[in-house]
Design an enzyme around this catalytic site. Structure first.
Site, mmCIF file in Angstrom:
data_model
loop_
_atom_site.group_PDB
_atom_site.id
_atom_site.type_symbol
_atom_site.label_atom_id
_atom_site.label_comp_id
_atom_site.label_asym_id
_atom_site.label_seq_id
_atom_site.Cartn_x
_atom_site.Cartn_y
_atom_site.Cartn_z
ATOM 1 N N GLU A 298 -28.764 -58.695 -65.968
ATOM 2 C CA GLU A 298 -27.318 -58.836 -66.063
ATOM 3 C C GLU A 298 -26.909 -59.843 -67.156
ATOM 4 O O GLU A 298 -27.395 -60.985 -67.162
ATOM 5 C CB GLU A 298 -26.746 -59.251 -64.696
ATOM 6 C CG GLU A 298 -25.249 -59.436 -64.663
ATOM 7 C CD GLU A 298 -24.478 -58.213 -65.110
ATOM 8 O OE1 GLU A 298 -24.776 -57.110 -64.627
ATOM 9 O OE2 GLU A 298 -23.585 -58.368 -65.967
ATOM 10 N N THR B 190 -22.432 -52.579 -67.402
ATOM 11 C CA THR B 190 -23.768 -52.286 -66.865
ATOM 12 C C THR B 190 -24.010 -50.778 -66.796
ATOM 13 O O THR B 190 -25.091 -50.293 -67.140
ATOM 14 C CB THR B 190 -23.927 -52.844 -65.433
ATOM 15 O OG1 THR B 190 -23.421 -54.157 -65.397
ATOM 16 C CG2 THR B 190 -25.366 -52.832 -64.985
ATOM 17 N N ASP C 238 -28.300 -56.038 -70.335
ATOM 18 C CA ASP C 238 -27.391 -54.887 -70.286
ATOM 19 C C ASP C 238 -26.235 -54.971 -71.290
ATOM 20 O O ASP C 238 -25.830 -53.972 -71.860
ATOM 21 C CB ASP C 238 -26.883 -54.625 -68.849
ATOM 22 C CG ASP C 238 -26.089 -55.768 -68.248
ATOM 23 O OD1 ASP C 238 -26.034 -56.854 -68.853
ATOM 24 O OD2 ASP C 238 -25.513 -55.567 -67.153
ATOM 25 N N HIS C 239 -25.707 -56.189 -71.514
ATOM 26 C CA HIS C 239 -24.575 -56.360 -72.449
ATOM 27 C C HIS C 239 -24.354 -57.850 -72.633
ATOM 28 O O HIS C 239 -25.022 -58.663 -71.989
ATOM 29 C CB HIS C 239 -23.311 -55.690 -71.903
ATOM 30 C CG HIS C 239 -23.016 -56.045 -70.488
ATOM 31 N ND1 HIS C 239 -22.482 -57.251 -70.121
ATOM 32 C CD2 HIS C 239 -23.256 -55.376 -69.321
ATOM 33 C CE1 HIS C 239 -22.370 -57.303 -68.811
ATOM 34 N NE2 HIS C 239 -22.846 -56.181 -68.284
HETATM 35 C C1 GP9 Z 1 -22.158 -54.504 -60.489
HETATM 36 C C2 GP9 Z 1 -22.968 -54.878 -61.670
HETATM 37 C C3 GP9 Z 1 -22.175 -55.676 -62.657
HETATM 38 O O1 GP9 Z 1 -22.759 -53.616 -59.651
HETATM 39 O O2 GP9 Z 1 -23.563 -53.790 -62.226
HETATM 40 O O3 GP9 Z 1 -21.307 -54.898 -63.325
HETATM 41 P P1 GP9 Z 1 -20.742 -55.215 -64.772
HETATM 42 O O4 GP9 Z 1 -19.407 -55.852 -64.574
HETATM 43 O O5 GP9 Z 1 -21.664 -56.125 -65.484
HETATM 44 O O6 GP9 Z 1 -20.668 -53.904 -65.407
HETATM 45 MN MN MN Z 2 -23.577 -56.057 -66.313
#
Ligand code: GP9
Ligand code: MN
Length: 623
Positions: free
Chosen positions: A257, A299, A473-474
């Site tokens: 994350e 994500t 992820d970002h």
């Molecule tokens: C929530 C997690 C976070 O399930 O994937 O989401 P995001 O805000 O980073 O897309």
């Molecule tokens: Mn995320």
């Protein structure tokens, strides 16, 4: 002679009406000017920004008056309140995503409910100024004596006609300032700067409706066009040493994350921020020029890129808007060769519409919040902490049929990066951004969770016969924290090039028993599907898509980001400027032009595949 007193009377009756227009207009302008970071330079751009809200306000008021001619005071309060709500929602959304609200975002009500934790953190007392006009208008309306007056139809008509003329003038001026602004919609910031957030919402809604129509209108001849484009591109010259190197092994795909590359190998107060990942990267294939390519879907967009080798959408989250499409996804293809694809994530199963999209993608099982023991003790911020998440996941993984493809999605390192005291392992960082200060400790916590997880996987006997793919992820730190980020990076100020380079996220491919190396190929999340398939010894890559094997001997040095910017080994194209990486002062648009066209084509064709649901016309075809 009768006409003059009439006009005067009329002006008196409508003084409050136009005072309301003025107040709503000014609050909207000031919100655009000072709450959003819109790129405004020169008096002409300033003028366009200034006039842009007026047309939408006149339209809103005019339409309200059509229904409330005799209760015009209610109409102005309605417009004042609804514009305030829209502005406030946009301000909060902008702080979180650095972007503006669109219809798909508004429809994503479950997300909005879930991000309340962050919204509370984002809200500032001064935000409520967007309702200052409402308060003033209520007082004036209550005090005013002309409430009974009826607004004449002709007057409303004139108001609407003035609004439409103003809008047309606005569109024309904006298009002259930046040709192609509306036909290409390459930069949402510029569109909002030119027509205002309210008109933009309508503009985006019309576009969404047009897109829906595209699915219906698309046919197999569109597939032929996309296929012709894909066939004209290079074919991966697969590295025979890497091909099949992880054949038959379980695949762990771990979504990290908000993890950006800039924290790796860096220290806070003499302590490493990511000690485990630093060590793992040295013992793996580590890609140090790997970019996230996500858009609004964050994500879920990263997941989409990896599973489909398609770009996410320019607006909204594809997980929400196109979960009913057909996709030739990685889990589906793996399933055909005996793999068992699952997802593990300690959040609600409807978040990002995952329950529906995972089914579409072909996952066999989704272990979500309801499959985990979650309580006050083991939760923070968005929910289950990463350490208990991984701890509880090990048992589930052990019980899976093998070989499996397991995607594990971490959560703790999420904005606003809250962490319990006992989990803070780093000394505090002190910059003028609470977000950045907190970020380092949640990253450190995630790193600790990964260390424990690898240990547990070894104990469970799942390590040796697996391949581990870990990716950021970002971004986690938005552009507006540039000052604090510059302090951390030891720079005076961040440049456009720095901001683009900050979009790098780590990619680590760890194959136990195989010695890795650092690979500096410019690449992105879209490249993972063919990379994984080739590592597992599968040479066919099903479906239409744009990724290339990261180990291919002829891998093109290019990563296209969802905002239309791109990076190559020599140039960075961002904010419509072409920078030379070796000498940032050099900006020469001609250098980037061929790649710019290529990037635009890829994004356009990818959108076409999704909007037209073109994969439904294919039957297990190789790309
Ligand atoms: C929530 C997690 C976070 O399930 O994937 O989401 P995001 O805000 O980073 O897309
Ligand atoms: Mn995320």
């Amino acid at each position: 002679m009768k006409y003059i007193p009439d006009v005067r009377g009329c002006a008196r009756r409508h003084a409050l009406l136009y005072l309301a227009v003025l107040m709503i207009w000014l609050k909207t302008y000031f919100t655009h000017r000072y709450y959003f970071e819109l790129p405004v330079s020169g008096w002409y751009q300033e003028l366009i920004l200034f006039i842009s809200p007026l047309s939408s306000i006149l339209i809103m008021l005019g339409l309200s008056l059509v229904f409330l001619r005799s209760r015009w005071h209610i109409a102005i309060i309605i417009v004042s309140v609804s514009s305030g709500i829209l502005l406030l929602a946009n301000v909060l959304y902008y702080r979180f995503f650095n972007d503006f609200i669109t219809l798909p975002v508004l429809l994503r009500s479950t997300q909005i409910g879930q991000v309340w934790g962050s919204i509370a953190d984002l809200l500032r007392p001064s935000d409520f100024l967007v309702f200052a006009d409402t308060a003033a208008l209520i007082i004036l309306v209550k005090g005013g004596g002309s409430r009974r007056a009826v607004i004449r139809r002709l007057h409303i008509l004139c108001m609407l006609a003035a609004a439409v003329s103003l809008l047309l003038f606005n569109l024309d001026a904006a298009e002259k300032l930046r040709p192609g602004l509306f036909s290409r919609t390459f930069d949402r910031q510029l569109v909002v700067r030119s027509i205002g957030a309210f008109n933009y919402l309508v503009y985006d809604t019309v576009n969404s409706a047009r897109m829906k129509a595209r699915t219906v209108a698309a046919g197999s001849k569109d597939v032929a066009v996309v296929k012709a484009y894909l066939a004209s591109g290079r074919r991966d010259r697969v590295d025979p040493v890497m091909f099949g190197l992880a054949k038959g092994r379980n695949v762990f795909l771990i979504s990290l994350e908000s993890l950006q590359s800039f924290v790796l190998d860096k220290k806070i107060g003499g302590e490493e921020i990511t000690p485990f990942l630093n060590g793992l990267a040295k013992d793996s294939f580590y890609f140090d020029r790997f970019y996230h390519q996500t858009g609004h879907g964050k994500t879920s967009d990263a997941e989409f890129l990896i599973d489909t080798m398609l770009y996410p959408l320019p607006s909204g989250a594809v997980f929400f808007t196109h979960a009913q499409n057909t996709f030739h996804s990685l889990p589906k293809q793996l399933k055909e060769t005996g793999y068992y694809p699952v997802v593990l994530h300690g959040n609600n199963r409807t978040f990002w519409n995952r329950d529906q999209m995972y089914e579409t993608m072909g996952y066999e099982r989704f272990y979500s919040a309801e499959d985990y023991n979650i309580d006050e003790e083991n939760s923070v911020g968005w929910g289950l902490k990463d350490i208990p998440f991984f701890e509880q996941s090990v048992g589930k993984l052990r019980a899976l049929p093998q070989p499996f493809y397991a995607k594990l999605i971490t959560l703790t390192n999420h904005h606003p990066f809250t962490l319990k005291k006992e989990d803070r392992l780093l000394p505090p960082f002190d910059a003028n951004s609470k977000t950045l200060n907190h970020y380092f400790n949640t990253v450190r916590y995630m790193d600790e969770a990964l260390k424990d997880f690898f240990k547990a996987i070894k104990t469970a006997g799942l390590y040796d016969n697996s391949v581990f793919i870990l990716y950021g992820d970002h971004y986690g730190i938005a552009r507006k924290h540039g000052k604090a980020m510059a302090k951390f990076l030891g720079k005076e100020k961040l440049t456009a090039l720095d901001h683009e380079q900050l979009q790098r996220v780590p990619l680590i491919i760890h194959i136990p028993g195989v010695k890795g190396r650092t690979i500096s190929t410019v690449s992105g999340q879209i490249d993972l599907k063919p990379t994984i398939l080739h590592l597992l010894g599968q040479d066919s890559v099903q479906g239409l898509g744009f990724g290339h094997d990261l180990f291919a001997l002829n891998k093109q040095q290019m990563a296209v980001l969802r905002d239309g910017s791109f990076v190559t080994d020599r140039y960075v194209f961002t904010g419509n400027k072409c920078y030379s990486i070796s000498d940032e002062a050099k900006t020469d648009p001609a250098r980037c032009e061929p790649m710019r066209e290529e990037a635009q084509k890829q994004l356009k064709f990818s959108d076409k595949i999704i909007y037209g649901d073109l994969s439904r016309f294919l039957k297990h075809e190789k790309s």
